[in-house]
Motif scaffolding. Sequence first.
Motif, PDB file in Angstrom:
ATOM      1  N   ALA A   1       0.138   8.225   8.202  1.00  0.00           N
ATOM      2  CA  ALA A   1       0.588   8.719   6.924  1.00  0.00           C
ATOM      3  C   ALA A   1       0.577  10.089   7.392  1.00  0.00           C
ATOM      4  O   ALA A   1       1.466  10.566   7.362  1.00  0.00           O
TER       5      ALA A   1
ATOM      6  N   TRP B   1       3.514  10.136   5.080  1.00  0.00           N
ATOM      7  CA  TRP B   1       3.525   9.336   3.867  1.00  0.00           C
ATOM      8  C   TRP B   1       3.464   9.440   2.764  1.00  0.00           C
ATOM      9  O   TRP B   1       2.048  10.040   2.810  1.00  0.00           O
TER      10      TRP B   1
ATOM     11  N   ARG C   1       3.019   2.108   2.704  1.00  0.00           N
ATOM     12  CA  ARG C   1       3.774   3.114   1.895  1.00  0.00           C
ATOM     13  C   ARG C   1       4.332   3.371   0.669  1.00  0.00           C
ATOM     14  O   ARG C   1       5.188   2.197   0.619  1.00  0.00           O
TER      15      ARG C   1
END
Length: 303
Positions: free
Chosen positions: A138, A143, A154
């Motif tokens: 991420a 994300w 996610r």
Amino acid sequence: MLVVAAIGGNALLQRGQPLTAQAQRANVATAAAALAQIVRAGHQLIVTHGNGPQVGLLALQGAAYKPEEAYPLDILGAETEGMIGYLIEQELENVLGHDHAVATLLTQVVVDAQDPAFQSPTKFVGPIYERQDIEERAKSAGWSIAKDGDHWRRVVASPKPIEIPDMRVLQLLLAQGVIVICAGGGGIPVVRRADGSLVGIEAVIDKDAASALLASNLGADALLLLTDVEGVYQNFGTKDATLMQRISPDQVNALNMPKGSMGPKLSAASDFAHKGGFAGIGRLADALDILQGAAGTRIEKEH
């Protein structure tokens, strides 16, 4: 009548089935047989569909690449629209004996780049991760993440659809009597830049909301939201559960259904019914009966 039929993910993949081409083709053949009854009854048909498992599979494949090499969600959405549209198109042509023209249209759907949904992503996409693994990805991919059960995934925004720029193409196809498959997975999410041009954006549009917008813009007579349950139940999950056969948009707003189950379908049905047509919610196998008022739940203004 002009009918927009939105088929849920169960039309392509039933609960517990593997996400194989063979399983999807077999399920689409069953769906096509039900939809063909609407055409044979003399109605004009537009088909929309979900794409959640398919986008998830492509996202899982993309996880094998470096974050900067993975394709964005608008492109994954376009890929699934083409794949699923191909299956539905072919099976509809087969079941109708190739007597009707069928076409799949990759459909862009405009959202507002300032939609509040972008500040609070809630839609899970892609594979599950352990927390440490997803936090690393991420950070490099930019994300947003959230816990899903015992794992992490996610999450992306699910903004409201506001415009379908491909309407002119749709109207040309309908004028020629073509059965159109479009707005798959809610359509390809795009935003307008300052100069009016379009560009894809990382988001997932609710399929039922996009179908309601499509049906309203086309002046459709009916919107069918087809799934694997008989209809909308009052006191669902209890011994007092009863099927609601007819309800008004105002009654829908008072039901307070859970957001993750029947809520989005009822919201889309209510939005469309407010504008003059009627919506039906029920089993895919009962599609024609729902259209004729003999099955499912019908949402329309009180007369």
